[in-house]
Design an enzyme around this catalytic site. Structure first.
Site, mmCIF file in Angstrom:
data_model
loop_
_atom_site.group_PDB
_atom_site.id
_atom_site.type_symbol
_atom_site.label_atom_id
_atom_site.label_comp_id
_atom_site.label_asym_id
_atom_site.label_seq_id
_atom_site.Cartn_x
_atom_site.Cartn_y
_atom_site.Cartn_z
ATOM 1 N N ASP A 38 -2.771 -5.999 9.299
ATOM 2 C CA ASP A 38 -3.483 -5.155 8.327
ATOM 3 C C ASP A 38 -2.798 -5.168 6.967
ATOM 4 O O ASP A 38 -1.628 -5.526 6.841
ATOM 5 C CB ASP A 38 -3.564 -3.709 8.818
ATOM 6 C CG ASP A 38 -2.191 -3.116 9.054
ATOM 7 O OD1 ASP A 38 -1.308 -3.847 9.559
ATOM 8 O OD2 ASP A 38 -1.971 -1.932 8.753
ATOM 9 N N GLU A 39 -3.554 -4.813 5.968
ATOM 10 C CA GLU A 39 -3.051 -4.518 4.624
ATOM 11 C C GLU A 39 -2.160 -5.606 4.027
ATOM 12 O O GLU A 39 -1.132 -5.307 3.428
ATOM 13 C CB GLU A 39 -2.289 -3.177 4.628
ATOM 14 C CG GLU A 39 -3.156 -1.999 5.027
ATOM 15 C CD GLU A 39 -2.481 -0.665 4.790
ATOM 16 O OE1 GLU A 39 -3.102 0.204 4.174
ATOM 17 O OE2 GLU A 39 -1.327 -0.482 5.244
ATOM 18 N N LEU A 40 -2.546 -6.849 4.201
ATOM 19 C CA LEU A 40 -1.785 -7.921 3.535
ATOM 20 C C LEU A 40 -1.979 -7.796 2.025
ATOM 21 O O LEU A 40 -3.105 -7.720 1.544
ATOM 22 C CB LEU A 40 -2.298 -9.286 3.994
ATOM 23 C CG LEU A 40 -1.478 -10.005 5.054
ATOM 24 C CD1 LEU A 40 -1.872 -11.481 5.078
ATOM 25 C CD2 LEU A 40 0.010 -9.869 4.803
ATOM 26 N N ASN A 99 0.814 -1.214 0.000
ATOM 27 C CA ASN A 99 0.000 0.000 0.000
ATOM 28 C C ASN A 99 0.845 1.260 0.000
ATOM 29 O O ASN A 99 0.375 2.329 -0.354
ATOM 30 C CB ASN A 99 -0.935 0.016 1.222
ATOM 31 C CG ASN A 99 -2.185 -0.793 0.992
ATOM 32 O OD1 ASN A 99 -2.195 -1.684 0.151
ATOM 33 N ND2 ASN A 99 -3.242 -0.472 1.720
#
Lengths: 555, 555
Positions: free
Chosen positions: B335-337, B296
């Site tokens: 989070d945000e894998l 990200n």
């Protein structure tokens, strides 16, 4: 050697991933790739007959910065990656600074407050790779000061060494625009003198040459004006939150020694609610409720410009201000006049009825009278755009217009033939994006959302939609900080390094500025500012600052 | 006397334009209108057998604050308006603090790190108008500490007097929610220990009781973990930008003495690019270009959780972290894998093919193994919402979920029966609105624009769209600062006083909080913080702060 612009650009792009803390980018620049370190006996020789004190002081500050900045290069491994180059580097023992043959020796302070378009900031700087002396030349001590500023940015620190890895360096530099500025509002919230000093320091490091001081407004009147001391006595937030004549004199000198002209603004006839504390009879709508029907923000209150006593008072205050501030420029404001306020004001309406004038005619008389006082004091007025676009007041050709509501309005002002300082909220307002501050509504955003990033300001086109002739009217531009949500606590983080983006745009010119390659240098500016005690913020994680380009969208 | 909530509300509203620096608002409060000043011989008597050192230290800090805050009341005329009242005021000579009969005497530090829902912050405080001794009582030293914090906020300064104009004061107080927090990311940019200390101080002043320390991330690994020192050695920004075990121990103690539990987060398996500096074989996609296809934000890099060595390594790091941080809670992130990263990673795909597992099954195994290490160490895991909503990993019922992407996702997490800490970006992210930071595009805004104002956070409804039963799952909430664009330079101005808004919401509860009347008290919080050395910003011009209500939209 005077490199061409094309050559300068190529050199800069080539060094993209290596160095260059230079900001603003010199208009002529060539660099090599040889390391050169300052000798322990390095000195700056002032080869100027009767060198003024402020030049000697600038030399001493430069020497102090060279040894004390202690900024390691922003690369992975920091200064250690240059260890080998440093150990083999030639030593630079001197920088000699001198004026061009026949130049008149004046102080920086005198030259900094010359008429805007007659200031000469140009200089040449040459640093041979051999270690033989570096040479800085200019036509003016102001130019020498700019060159010293550049010189101090060229050097990094590692392990007790102060060095560059880009010798030889040749610079021929001068600004694209005469006006690079910063505006600060000290009325919504007060800033101690030391905060202004620190701001002036940082401005000088990026060659900003005008401090537009929006010193008073409706919220408080922190300026002690000789002959009008009741304004601050009754209108300052407290007796300790004032700028005395001594403070002003000190700040004007402090700025001028650093190449900065202090342009004071007393905004009239609007934005004057606080004058009612000392002179209630001069102010319409003061204390009116709801304020929103009489003003753009609380508190409401505007000078009753229809009244002869108010005209005289205002002209006299401007005359007094003219004596406090030696600049040739002085801003009389003129923004956000609320007509409804005057429509509802019995005194104003009574006078209009009696004289048979319209409000606009009265405004014209007021403006002519107050600007005439300025002219008598040898000043050129600055006004906000509404005085040209929304009102039809008589203004001298020399009047400088600041366009703030929208950059879209620049062309209309230029069409009328006035000189312009770019100050548009859509590019240069530092306070946008901090959320609404009026009242407690959870859904109120900043009126000028979103936040204006450095990239936004940096890519502004100063001559968009202008003819070649109209483009000549552009004096430059500035960032501006209105302080409804700012004070000493967030001054530095709000201003720096963002305000450096307009400083480079208007010094280097749009032809030389390139948003894709500017960021590494802007990181350098920010990190160097911190080393000097200015709390410039991180624009990115340090991981990115150490790896130019790695945090670009397409990297 | 124990005032009812209704009575408390009425008293607060009545005093809207007069006083109350109290923040968070006590859940039971009655005030009078009599002035009372501290006697020069004023002292705080600790009537606790075997009083712990940290209680005595808190008493000493309170006494220092009482005399040194020197905050004048935020009214026109400031402290001078109270001069008459002060001169006629009775003198308060003592505050006596004691524990309830039969209470076990433990230190604040021990009580601050008890299991979240077993901490007892409650206290009662009574200050008679006659000057006879004030009394503070609690069931715990933690409660006494909260009461001392309240006491220190009650007093203003004028002309060498420390006084209140609201005696008698009766307070019965306890938090609505057990979790009031602040999250700080120290990986994107590093913060020296002194900045964390100052932040902990400010947190304690508004009764925040959890410091969620997002200590490492993809950009840098500033934490020295015994047994895993290569992570910081190779992953910290520099050898001076690390938190040593001694630093951690100091900060954990510093926090606990101030009623704050330090909850460490090591975000896994994503947000771990920097681990590749020490263990390149453990990390997928590190150094991949373009980063945007694997992460990200730059840099890309995620733990190869399919690999047994990585599972063991991660579990062992968590075990080591568990020893460094005594809190019962520890965040493993989640989070945000970025799935594409693993899809492209040959090692991961090879192992999946070999084992016949899906990526999700491997993630479940990884999570179970690492959470099992936590359980063995006596810790309860915290994870970000994706672990519940986007992945189907096995989590113990006790797992605490932080909802960050959107407050709209709270209900879905509650439906699954997990405990929740509100951390939603649309209300509580302190970094929103500062412009885009990736690359140099002039049109990039903050991904979570706009700026989250205090009003926005303050009016958040903790139980929106939840049934009564689901509402029981809400532990509280917190503000969060991700530091891509923050560092020590703008820490205070970015956090304060905004983060105080969630502190009050989750202490006082939504039934007591009223955005229309909160602003004057929040100004007080900000101005008092400044007196104590925290650079809280101005939410409005001082003109407005001195005139409650005058800058409201309808004023």
């Amino acid at each position: 050697m005077v490199p061409t612009l094309a050559f300068a650009c190529a050199a800069v792009l080539a060094s993209f991933s290596s160095v260059d803390a230079l900001w603003p980018l010199p208009t002529g620049l060539s660099v090599g790739s040889t390391a050169l370190r300052l000798s322990q006996s390095f000195d700056i020789t002032v080869d100027v007959q009767g060198a003024p004190d402020d030049l000697n002081a600038a030399v001493n500050r430069t020497k102090s910065q060279l040894w004390n900045d202690k900024l390691e290069r922003l690369v992975v491994g920091r200064g250690s990656v240059d260890a080998d180059a440093i150990s083999n580097a030639a030593e630079l023992t001197s920088l000699t600074i001198s004026l061009a043959d026949g130049a008149t020796v004046r102080s920086i302070s005198e030259e900094a407050i010359d008429a805007l378009e007659s200031r000469d900031d140009s200089y040449t700087l040459s640093i041979p790779e051999t270690g033989s002396g570096a040479v800085l030349k200019a036509n003016s001590t102001l130019g020498l000061f700019r060159g010293l500023t550049t010189f101090s940015q060229l050097f990094y620190y590692y392990n007790d060494n102060v060095y560059t890895i880009e010798a030889p360096i040749d610079i021929t530099d001068k600004p694209a625009y005469p006006y690079r500025g910063l505006m600060l509002d000290t009325s919504r919230n007060y800033f101690p003198v030391e905060d202004l000093e620190r701001t002036l320091d940082a401005m000088s490091w990026v060659k900003i040459n005008n401090f537009h001081w929006h010193v008073v407004d409706s919220q408080s009147f922190p300026l002690q004006i000789p002959g009008f001391t009741d304004l601050a006595e009754k209108g300052a937030y407290s007796s300790s939150m004032v700028y005395t004549p001594d403070d002003v004199s000190h700040l004007v000198s402090y700025a001028a020694e650093r190449g900065i002209d202090v342009i004071v603004e007393m905004d009239t006839p609007g934005h004057t609610a606080i004058v009612s504390e000392a002179h209630p009879e001069y102010v319409a709508c003061a204390g009116s409720a709801p304020w929103a029907s009489s003003a753009n923000e609380p508190p409401a209150g505007q000078l009753r410009f229809t009244e002869p006593a108010v005209v005289n008072f205002t002209a006299d205050v401007f005359t007094a201000l003219s004596k406090m501030f030696p600049s040739k420029l002085l801003s009389t404001g003129g923004d956000e006049l609320n007509i409804n306020c005057y429509d509802q004001d019995e005194v104003t309406q009574g006078t209009l009825n009696k004289t048979g004038k319209t409000l606009e005619q009265a405004l014209d008389s007021f403006t002519q009278a107050t600007h005439s006082a300025l002219a008598q004091a040898g000043k050129t007025p600055i006004v906000w755009e509404e005085m040209v676009l929304d009102h039809n007041v008589t203004l001298s050709n020399e009047t400088v217009i600041m366009v703030w509501i929208s950059s879209d309005n620049v062309a209309a002002v230029a069409k009328k033939g006035f000189k312009i300082v770019h100050s548009a909220s859509d590019y240069f307002y530092l306070d946008c994006g901090g959320g609404g501050w009026v009242g407690s509504s959870p859904s109120t955003n900043s009126w000028c959302d979103p936040f204006k990033t450095w990239q936004k300001s940096y890519t502004f086109d100063p001559t968009a939609n202008l003819t070649a002739e109209e483009s000549q009217l552009i004096l430059g531009g500035q960032h501006l900080l209105w302080t409804e949500q700012s004070g000493p606590e967030n001054l530095d983080p709000t201003v720096w390094p963002r305000a450096a983006s307009s400083a480079e745009l208007f010094w280097s010119g749009p032809a030389l500025t390139n948003v894709s390659s500017a960021l590494p240098r802007l990181h350098d500016v920010a990190y160097r500012m911190r080393q000097r005690g200015v709390k410039a913020i991180s624009l990115q994680p340090l991981w990115c600052a150490l790896r130019p380009g790695a945090c670009d969208v397409s990297a």
